[in-house]
Design an enzyme around this catalytic site. Structure first.
Site, PDB file in Angstrom:
ATOM      1  N   LYS A  40       0.831  -1.210   0.000  1.00 48.51           N
ATOM      2  CA  LYS A  40       0.000   0.000   0.000  1.00 48.51           C
ATOM      3  C   LYS A  40       0.868   1.263   0.000  1.00 48.51           C
ATOM      4  O   LYS A  40       0.618   2.190  -0.742  1.00 48.51           O
ATOM      5  CB  LYS A  40      -0.923   0.039   1.231  1.00 48.51           C
ATOM      6  CG  LYS A  40      -1.894  -1.131   1.325  1.00 48.51           C
ATOM      7  CD  LYS A  40      -2.837  -0.989   2.519  1.00 48.51           C
ATOM      8  CE  LYS A  40      -2.153  -1.042   3.877  1.00 48.51           C
ATOM      9  NZ  LYS A  40      -1.512  -2.343   4.204  1.00 48.51           N
ATOM     10  N   ARG A  46      11.676  -6.277   4.757  1.00 50.32           N
ATOM     11  CA  ARG A  46      11.434  -4.845   4.531  1.00 50.32           C
ATOM     12  C   ARG A  46      12.344  -4.005   5.425  1.00 50.32           C
ATOM     13  O   ARG A  46      12.553  -4.326   6.588  1.00 50.32           O
ATOM     14  CB  ARG A  46       9.972  -4.519   4.822  1.00 50.32           C
ATOM     15  CG  ARG A  46       9.662  -3.030   4.708  1.00 50.32           C
ATOM     16  CD  ARG A  46       8.241  -2.749   4.365  1.00 50.32           C
ATOM     17  NE  ARG A  46       7.340  -2.868   5.486  1.00 50.32           N
ATOM     18  CZ  ARG A  46       6.025  -2.672   5.391  1.00 50.32           C
ATOM     19  NH1 ARG A  46       5.484  -2.369   4.232  1.00 50.32           N
ATOM     20  NH2 ARG A  46       5.256  -2.797   6.440  1.00 50.32           N
ATOM     21  N   ARG A 104      -0.114  -9.211  13.440  1.00 47.16           N
ATOM     22  CA  ARG A 104      -0.689  -8.214  12.526  1.00 47.16           C
ATOM     23  C   ARG A 104      -1.498  -8.887  11.425  1.00 47.16           C
ATOM     24  O   ARG A 104      -2.539  -8.391  11.018  1.00 47.16           O
ATOM     25  CB  ARG A 104       0.422  -7.355  11.905  1.00 47.16           C
ATOM     26  CG  ARG A 104       0.947  -6.305  12.873  1.00 47.16           C
ATOM     27  CD  ARG A 104       2.265  -5.756  12.415  1.00 47.16           C
ATOM     28  NE  ARG A 104       2.144  -4.933  11.224  1.00 47.16           N
ATOM     29  CZ  ARG A 104       3.150  -4.677  10.398  1.00 47.16           C
ATOM     30  NH1 ARG A 104       4.343  -5.194  10.618  1.00 47.16           N
ATOM     31  NH2 ARG A 104       2.973  -3.918   9.344  1.00 47.16           N
ATOM     32  N   ARG A 162      11.289  -2.143  11.313  1.00 46.09           N
ATOM     33  CA  ARG A 162      10.335  -1.569  12.258  1.00 46.09           C
ATOM     34  C   ARG A 162      10.169  -2.455  13.485  1.00 46.09           C
ATOM     35  O   ARG A 162      10.313  -3.661  13.412  1.00 46.09           O
ATOM     36  CB  ARG A 162       8.974  -1.391  11.561  1.00 46.09           C
ATOM     37  CG  ARG A 162       8.945  -0.199  10.659  1.00 46.09           C
ATOM     38  CD  ARG A 162       7.746  -0.123   9.748  1.00 46.09           C
ATOM     39  NE  ARG A 162       6.513  -0.661  10.277  1.00 46.09           N
ATOM     40  CZ  ARG A 162       5.351  -0.612   9.627  1.00 46.09           C
ATOM     41  NH1 ARG A 162       5.284  -0.027   8.449  1.00 46.09           N
ATOM     42  NH2 ARG A 162       4.265  -1.134  10.138  1.00 46.09           N
ATOM     43  N   ARG A 219      -9.422   0.578   8.910  1.00 50.97           N
ATOM     44  CA  ARG A 219      -8.874  -0.724   9.252  1.00 50.97           C
ATOM     45  C   ARG A 219      -9.923  -1.635   9.894  1.00 50.97           C
ATOM     46  O   ARG A 219      -9.644  -2.791  10.150  1.00 50.97           O
ATOM     47  CB  ARG A 219      -7.830  -0.484  10.290  1.00 50.97           C
ATOM     48  CG  ARG A 219      -6.374  -0.764  10.294  1.00 50.97           C
ATOM     49  CD  ARG A 219      -5.586  -1.321   9.258  1.00 50.97           C
ATOM     50  NE  ARG A 219      -4.272  -1.695   9.748  1.00 50.97           N
ATOM     51  CZ  ARG A 219      -3.153  -1.029   9.531  1.00 50.97           C
ATOM     52  NH1 ARG A 219      -3.137   0.066   8.833  1.00 50.97           N
ATOM     53  NH2 ARG A 219      -2.020  -1.476  10.003  1.00 50.97           N
TER      54      ARG A 219
HETATM   55  P1  AMP Z   1       0.902   0.257   9.283  1.00 53.38           P
HETATM   56  O1  AMP Z   1       2.132   1.054   9.059  1.00 53.38           O
HETATM   57  O2  AMP Z   1      -0.261   0.743   8.442  1.00 53.38           O
HETATM   58  O3  AMP Z   1       1.125  -1.225   9.146  1.00 53.38           O
HETATM   59  O4  AMP Z   1       0.445   0.517  10.797  1.00 53.38           O
HETATM   60  C1  AMP Z   1       1.274   0.168  11.883  1.00 53.38           C
HETATM   61  C2  AMP Z   1       0.451   0.015  13.145  1.00 53.38           C
HETATM   62  O5  AMP Z   1      -0.217   1.249  13.448  1.00 53.38           O
HETATM   63  C3  AMP Z   1      -0.661  -1.012  13.063  1.00 53.38           C
HETATM   64  O6  AMP Z   1      -0.199  -2.332  13.330  1.00 53.38           O
HETATM   65  C4  AMP Z   1      -1.618  -0.507  14.149  1.00 53.38           C
HETATM   66  O7  AMP Z   1      -1.110  -0.792  15.442  1.00 53.38           O
HETATM   67  C5  AMP Z   1      -1.520   1.007  13.964  1.00 53.38           C
HETATM   68  N1  AMP Z   1      -2.513   1.509  12.985  1.00 53.38           N
HETATM   69  C6  AMP Z   1      -2.257   2.084  11.781  1.00 53.38           C
HETATM   70  N2  AMP Z   1      -3.387   2.437  11.167  1.00 53.38           N
HETATM   71  C7  AMP Z   1      -4.399   2.077  11.989  1.00 53.38           C
HETATM   72  C8  AMP Z   1      -5.822   2.160  11.912  1.00 53.38           C
HETATM   73  N3  AMP Z   1      -6.446   2.705  10.848  1.00 53.38           N
HETATM   74  N4  AMP Z   1      -6.541   1.667  12.950  1.00 53.38           N
HETATM   75  C9  AMP Z   1      -5.949   1.138  14.049  1.00 53.38           C
HETATM   76  N5  AMP Z   1      -4.622   1.007  14.178  1.00 53.38           N
HETATM   77  C10 AMP Z   1      -3.839   1.482  13.159  1.00 53.38           C
END
Ligand code: AMP
Length: 214
Positions: A13, A127, A173, A162, A88
């Site tokens: 994404k 990554r 996740r 990360r 999400r």
């Molecule tokens: P990402 O970089 O999009 O994988 O997000 C990393 C982490 O941020 C996720 O594993 C969640 O803990 C939190 N997070 C990001 N976006 C959301 C969302 N829309 N709703 C809830 N938690 C989020």
């Protein structure tokens, strides 16, 4: 363009969003990037979010909606936006629908990036992300390595794995994704705004989106 990018962690994404911003000046809005910025800056939001994030759990909907309610009203969104990692959950999608209606904004579509699980797992463990919060370039030690190991090609900052890319957090996740986020594909299909694309290649995803938006 005004798009939602749906897909499991590691589906690409962020990479696709960055490619799309170069096309028409739309901004990438990544809730993950916003939250990581808040954690790094040590704000109240960051302190509240960190525990959930490190474990690979979702941050509560109310926190996310607070962030997005403000973010979508910022000036740079007028040209278009690419929602990366938001919504999400079904409640977030429902609240987003109301928020957009209130703001008079119409989305072009929700794009589901479909990638097989073994490819996702391989991508997440290999990554690397630029540690500079202004840059956040994404690399892959196998398919897209930095020219100098551990150093970002774009800004020279160290690249890092990360905190939520340990094997345990990754598996959590993916489970969270299947349970809470995958149902959004059906939600947007019912809304008549879903485009599903095979996302093994990011270039092919960008072409499919351009074609669908014409
Ligand atoms: P990402 O970089 O999009 O994988 O997000 C990393 C982490 O941020 C996720 O594993 C969640 O803990 C939190 N997070 C990001 N976006 C959301 C969302 N829309 N709703 C809830 N938690 C989020």
């Amino acid at each position: 363009m005004k798009l939602i990018l749906l897909g499991a962690p590691g589906a690409g994404k962020g990479t696709v969003a960055k490619m799309l911003t170069e096309l028409d000046g739309s901004v990438q809005i990544s809730t993950g990037d916003i939250l990581r910025g808040a954690v790094k800056a040590g704000t109240d939001l960051g302190k509240e979010a960190k525990g959930y994030m490190d474990a690979g759990d979702l941050v509560p909907d109310a926190l996310i909606m607070g962030i997005m309610g403000e973010r979508l009203q910022e000036d740079d969104c007028k040209q278009g936006f690419l929602l990366d990692g938001f919504p999400r959950t079904i409640p977030q999608a429902e609240e987003l629908k109301t928020l957009l209606a209130d703001l008079g904004i119409t989305l072009d579509m929700a794009v589901s990036l479909d990638v097989p699980r073994d490819v996702i797992l391989d991508r997440l463990t290999t990554r690397r992300t630029c540690s500079n919060s202004e840059c956040q370039a994404i690399y892959n030690t196998k398919s897209n390595p930095t020219k100098v190991e551990g150093v970002c090609d774009k800004c020279g900052s160290p690249t890092i794995q990360r905190d939520d890319e340990t094997e345990e957090a990754i598996s959590n996740r993916l489970e969270t994704y299947n349970e809470k986020t995958a149902p959004l594909v059906g939600f947007y299909e019912k809304e008549g705004m879903l485009l599903s694309v095979n996302a093994t290649s990011s270039d092919a995803v960008v072409s499919a989106i351009q074609e669908a938006i014409k």
